[in-house]
Structure formats: structure tokens, C-alpha cells
Scaffold this motif. Sequence first.
Motif, PDB file in Angstrom:
ATOM      1  N   LEU A  62       0.832  -1.204   0.000  1.00 11.28           N
ATOM      2  CA  LEU A  62       0.000   0.000   0.000  1.00 11.28           C
ATOM      3  C   LEU A  62       0.864   1.250   0.000  1.00 11.28           C
ATOM      4  O   LEU A  62       1.871   1.322   0.710  1.00 11.28           O
ATOM      5  CB  LEU A  62      -0.888   0.039   1.255  1.00 11.28           C
ATOM      6  CG  LEU A  62      -1.879  -1.107   1.469  1.00 11.28           C
ATOM      7  CD1 LEU A  62      -2.533  -0.969   2.838  1.00 11.28           C
ATOM      8  CD2 LEU A  62      -2.933  -1.131   0.375  1.00 11.28           C
ATOM      9  N   GLN A 108      -3.262   4.985  -0.331  1.00  8.29           N
ATOM     10  CA  GLN A 108      -4.038   3.744  -0.360  1.00  8.29           C
ATOM     11  C   GLN A 108      -4.336   3.248   1.046  1.00  8.29           C
ATOM     12  O   GLN A 108      -5.419   2.716   1.309  1.00  8.29           O
ATOM     13  CB  GLN A 108      -3.298   2.685  -1.168  1.00  8.29           C
ATOM     14  CG  GLN A 108      -3.297   2.928  -2.664  1.00  8.29           C
ATOM     15  CD  GLN A 108      -2.368   1.990  -3.416  1.00  8.29           C
ATOM     16  OE1 GLN A 108      -1.420   1.445  -2.836  1.00  8.29           O
ATOM     17  NE2 GLN A 108      -2.637   1.777  -4.692  1.00  8.29           N
ATOM     18  N   LYS A 122      -8.042   2.735   2.487  1.00 11.62           N
ATOM     19  CA  LYS A 122      -8.480   1.422   2.981  1.00 11.62           C
ATOM     20  C   LYS A 122      -9.029   1.523   4.399  1.00 11.62           C
ATOM     21  O   LYS A 122     -10.065   0.908   4.712  1.00 11.62           O
ATOM     22  CB  LYS A 122      -7.315   0.431   2.930  1.00 11.62           C
ATOM     23  CG  LYS A 122      -7.725  -0.987   3.313  1.00 11.62           C
ATOM     24  CD  LYS A 122      -6.643  -1.998   2.984  1.00 11.62           C
ATOM     25  CE  LYS A 122      -7.122  -3.422   3.285  1.00 11.62           C
ATOM     26  NZ  LYS A 122      -6.127  -4.449   2.897  1.00 11.62           N
TER      27      LYS A 122
END
Length: 216
Positions: free
Chosen positions: A3, A7, A11
Amino acid sequence: MQLTLIQLYEKIRASMGPSGWWPADSKEEIIIGAILIQNTNWQNADRALERLRQATALQPDRILALPTAQLHKLVRPAGFYRNKSRALVSVLGWLKRGNYDCPAICQYYGAQLRNELRRLRGVGPETADVLLTYIFDVPTFISDKYACTLFTCLGVSSLTDYRGLARRCSLPADFTPAMAKDFHGLIDEFGKVYFHSLSKFQESFLSGDRLIIPVG
């Protein structure tokens, strides 16, 4: 899964929803809370905050006008009441000299604003970054204990203190002030759920992920 920082933010937000941080009704409350929370827990900080609210309605000029002994008494539940009282007077007095006009203060100091904040009594690296993010709308990564623990769990090594993580991690240019505020809140909310005890991280939706921090 690997990630990037954005990101990771997306998430956590997708799984937990918006954080609503900082939990306060005004910038004055955020400033006072950021000082009171130092080296204590939210329960103690809230007790002192509520005493100040009842005595001054959290109005900076009324706090600055309090006799020292009374300010000490109001701040005492948060611990380190002498130092925190001095910090409140220092920070609020500095803001008063700028007419409490945060956008104008930010524009005046520009890139030197963090250094100026660090010169104020009681403003350490974390408090300076909180003020930058939540008061002056300068998107800043707040590398507190929850962030350090999370990044360690995500495979980022050699994180020993606040400055260690802060040196290695800065928010991408497309992070807005609202995203920076939310990201900090989400990390802390994640930590409250999955870091007590730390073994609970393996049950989380981030278990098995790895964070990629570009070398800058």
C-alpha cells in the motif's frame, strides 16, 4: 498487499468510515485540548477541559485573564498543571498578538510556521503538527504513538521516536487538509481497536499488508 500512504488512508476509511476528528466544537477547544492531552489520557484531559469550559467558556481572553492560581486549579486534572498552564498562556498569548486570525498568521509565517510554533512554551513536535493540521489547515502527518505502532506492523522498520517517523513520512501533495485531519483520526481510532493488545492487529483488515514509503 503493498500500500502507498494514500491507499492506506483510503483502505482504513473504507473499513471504518470518516473519523470526525478532532472531536471539538471550535478551534479554541482543539488548541486547549492539544495542550491538555500531553502526557495523559483523554479522560483526564476532558476533566480539565470541562472545568475550563465552565469557568471561561473556552474563550482565550478569559483564560488569559485568569489568576495563575485559578488556572492551575482548573488545569490540575490533566496533570503537569504548572507546565500546561504556562503552555496555554504562551500559545493563546501568541495567537492574541495575531488577533486570533489563523489564516493571516499562517500567511505571515509561511513555511516557517512550524518553527515558530516550536518556539512556544509547551509545544513539542506532535503538538506543533496537530496545530498545523487542525488549526492552520496545513496538511501534516502526525507521527504519534499509534502511527508509529501501525507503521511498524506494516513493515516499516527502525521507528524509535516521533522524529524518526516524521523524517521518513510526509503526506503526498494531493492530501487535502480534510484528508490529513481524517487520516490522523482514523489511525488513532484503528489503534484503539487493534492495539490493545497488539496481537489483535493480526485480526484486523490490515493484517498482511505492507506500507511503501518512498525514499525522499
